[in-house]
Design a protein around this motif. Sequence first.
Motif, PDB file in Angstrom:
ATOM      1  N   ALA A  72      -4.927   5.279  -3.487  1.00 54.81           N
ATOM      2  CA  ALA A  72      -4.612   6.253  -2.441  1.00 54.81           C
ATOM      3  C   ALA A  72      -3.334   5.880  -1.712  1.00 54.81           C
ATOM      4  CB  ALA A  72      -5.776   6.348  -1.458  1.00 54.81           C
ATOM      5  N   LYS A  73      -3.108   4.573  -1.548  1.00 59.98           N
ATOM      6  CA  LYS A  73      -1.909   4.075  -0.880  1.00 59.98           C
ATOM      7  C   LYS A  73      -1.210   3.087  -1.804  1.00 59.98           C
ATOM      8  CE  LYS A  73      -4.042   2.502   2.729  1.00 59.98           C
ATOM      9  NZ  LYS A  73      -4.266   1.868   4.062  1.00 59.98           N
ATOM     10  N   ALA A  74       0.111   3.183  -1.881  1.00 55.85           N
ATOM     11  CA  ALA A  74       0.871   2.347  -2.819  1.00 55.85           C
ATOM     12  C   ALA A  74       0.635   0.864  -2.584  1.00 55.85           C
ATOM     13  CB  ALA A  74       2.367   2.665  -2.693  1.00 55.85           C
ATOM     14  N   GLU A  75       0.495   0.458  -1.314  1.00 61.28           N
ATOM     15  CA  GLU A  75       0.337  -0.967  -1.012  1.00 61.28           C
ATOM     16  C   GLU A  75      -1.008  -1.521  -1.442  1.00 61.28           C
ATOM     17  OE1 GLU A  75      -0.097   1.239   3.032  1.00 61.28           O
ATOM     18  OE2 GLU A  75       0.953   1.493   1.111  1.00 61.28           O
ATOM     19  N   ASP A  76      -1.944  -0.659  -1.816  1.00 60.13           N
ATOM     20  CA  ASP A  76      -3.266  -1.115  -2.255  1.00 60.13           C
ATOM     21  C   ASP A  76      -3.274  -1.568  -3.719  1.00 60.13           C
ATOM     22  OD1 ASP A  76      -4.339  -0.624   0.234  1.00 60.13           O
ATOM     23  OD2 ASP A  76      -5.120   1.358  -0.293  1.00 60.13           O
ATOM     24  N   TYR A  77      -2.210  -1.257  -4.451  1.00 59.92           N
ATOM     25  CA  TYR A  77      -2.177  -1.636  -5.866  1.00 59.92           C
ATOM     26  C   TYR A  77      -1.791  -3.113  -5.959  1.00 59.92           C
ATOM     27  CZ  TYR A  77      -1.480  -1.124 -10.899  1.00 59.92           C
ATOM     28  OH  TYR A  77      -1.584  -1.233 -12.264  1.00 59.92           O
ATOM     29  N   PRO A  78      -2.602  -3.938  -6.609  1.00 60.12           N
ATOM     30  CA  PRO A  78      -2.361  -5.386  -6.585  1.00 60.12           C
ATOM     31  C   PRO A  78      -1.262  -5.877  -7.515  1.00 60.12           C
ATOM     32  CG  PRO A  78      -4.336  -4.914  -7.857  1.00 60.12           C
ATOM     33  CD  PRO A  78      -3.883  -3.602  -7.281  1.00 60.12           C
ATOM     34  N   TRP A  79      -0.827  -5.051  -8.456  1.00 57.93           N
ATOM     35  CA  TRP A  79       0.106  -5.539  -9.471  1.00 57.93           C
ATOM     36  C   TRP A  79       1.478  -4.890  -9.338  1.00 57.93           C
ATOM     37  CZ3 TRP A  79      -1.983  -9.739 -10.879  1.00 57.93           C
ATOM     38  CH2 TRP A  79      -3.361  -9.838 -10.982  1.00 57.93           C
ATOM     39  N   SER A  80       1.977  -4.894  -8.107  1.00 54.92           N
ATOM     40  CA  SER A  80       3.328  -4.401  -7.844  1.00 54.92           C
ATOM     41  C   SER A  80       3.912  -5.201  -6.696  1.00 54.92           C
ATOM     42  CB  SER A  80       3.319  -2.908  -7.494  1.00 54.92           C
ATOM     43  OG  SER A  80       2.986  -2.708  -6.132  1.00 54.92           O
ATOM     44  N   SER A  81       5.174  -4.936  -6.404  1.00 60.27           N
ATOM     45  CA  SER A  81       5.880  -5.622  -5.314  1.00 60.27           C
ATOM     46  C   SER A  81       5.742  -4.902  -3.985  1.00 60.27           C
ATOM     47  CB  SER A  81       7.366  -5.753  -5.671  1.00 60.27           C
ATOM     48  OG  SER A  81       7.913  -4.496  -6.054  1.00 60.27           O
ATOM     49  N   CYS A  82       4.952  -3.838  -3.934  1.00 61.78           N
ATOM     50  CA  CYS A  82       4.887  -3.011  -2.735  1.00 61.78           C
ATOM     51  C   CYS A  82       4.410  -3.807  -1.521  1.00 61.78           C
ATOM     52  CB  CYS A  82       3.982  -1.806  -2.970  1.00 61.78           C
ATOM     53  SG  CYS A  82       4.021  -0.624  -1.608  1.00 61.78           S
ATOM     54  N   ALA A  83       3.296  -4.547  -1.669  1.00 61.61           N
ATOM     55  CA  ALA A  83       2.769  -5.314  -0.539  1.00 61.61           C
ATOM     56  C   ALA A  83       3.774  -6.349  -0.054  1.00 61.61           C
ATOM     57  CB  ALA A  83       1.450  -5.975  -0.931  1.00 61.61           C
ATOM     58  N   HIS A  84       4.570  -6.889  -0.968  1.00 58.23           N
ATOM     59  CA  HIS A  84       5.624  -7.834  -0.581  1.00 58.23           C
ATOM     60  C   HIS A  84       6.656  -7.152   0.305  1.00 58.23           C
ATOM     61  CE1 HIS A  84       8.894 -10.789  -0.945  1.00 58.23           C
ATOM     62  NE2 HIS A  84       9.665  -9.748  -1.217  1.00 58.23           N
ATOM     63  N   HIS A  85       7.124  -5.993  -0.105  1.00 53.27           N
ATOM     64  CA  HIS A  85       8.165  -5.305   0.650  1.00 53.27           C
ATOM     65  C   HIS A  85       7.665  -4.819   2.007  1.00 53.27           C
ATOM     66  CE1 HIS A  85      10.049  -4.681  -3.488  1.00 53.27           C
ATOM     67  NE2 HIS A  85      10.828  -5.511  -2.823  1.00 53.27           N
ATOM     68  N   LEU A  86       6.370  -4.629   2.134  1.00 50.29           N
ATOM     69  CA  LEU A  86       5.787  -4.208   3.412  1.00 50.29           C
ATOM     70  C   LEU A  86       5.362  -5.395   4.273  1.00 50.29           C
ATOM     71  CD1 LEU A  86       3.609  -1.203   2.192  1.00 50.29           C
ATOM     72  CD2 LEU A  86       5.762  -1.091   3.462  1.00 50.29           C
ATOM     73  N   GLY A  87       5.525  -6.600   3.745  1.00 51.10           N
ATOM     74  CA  GLY A  87       5.180  -7.794   4.507  1.00 51.10           C
ATOM     75  C   GLY A  87       3.710  -8.142   4.500  1.00 51.10           C
ATOM     76  N   ALA A  88       2.898  -7.415   3.742  1.00 52.86           N
ATOM     77  CA  ALA A  88       1.457  -7.663   3.716  1.00 52.86           C
ATOM     78  C   ALA A  88       1.080  -8.813   2.787  1.00 52.86           C
ATOM     79  CB  ALA A  88       0.722  -6.397   3.280  1.00 52.86           C
TER      80      ALA A  88
END
Length: 233
Positions: A132-148
């Motif tokens: 549902a949210k891009a940052e919830d996907y564990p196999w990408s750099s999204c959470a890194h770029h959001l600081g999570a």
Amino acid sequence: MARLPRLSLPDMPHHVLHRGNNRQTVFVDDEDFQQFSNLLRQLAQTHLVAVHAFVLMPNHFHLLITPQTEQGLPLLMQALGRAYVRYFNARHGRSGTLWEGRYRSTVLEPAEPLLQCIIYIDSNPQRAGLVAKAEDYPWSSCAHHLGAKPMPWLRDPAAFWALGNTPFAREASYAQMLAYGLSQRESLALTDAVQGGWAMGSEDFVQSLQSKTVRRLHKKSAGRPRLTLPSDE
């Protein structure tokens, strides 16, 4: 028609796409995802390639990387592809090819097109309906770029650092950009560029690249060549 050679330039960001053969699954479970992620981290360091963004989808992956040498990109992709196939075939009791022929890649202007590519990569699982949210996907750099979920092995490019003077400011700015997303035109342009191997950026940027290579960097115009009429002068 002969295929154009891949474009690989040192110290320039490249968007890379590679798919499973016939779009077959190349990551079956978390162990596969983790193994590929480990190989990417290790081999990028070995071949002097900075990784800025990535996403591992069930049947393909995207990378945004900057090689320090002319051979950095092809050496990384060759080593990564072979090492993962050996692992995958041994683990899943199979043999033969796994990847769909050649990987696709293109050079991006290290400014707005690069930021668009990061958004394109990080939002891929959301667009595909996997989360549902891009940052919830564990196999990408999204959470890194959001600081999570900082990933120290990733290297944020200068264009990302320019989003703010502090990590919090950069992450907040990127979160806003990610929420806004890309237009259909921007997404199609990124897809077309990586599929065709066309350099992506301003006219001045593409012209500056063209001086460094004899390889054509943009599409030919469709249709017959335009007729040039005699000048009245």
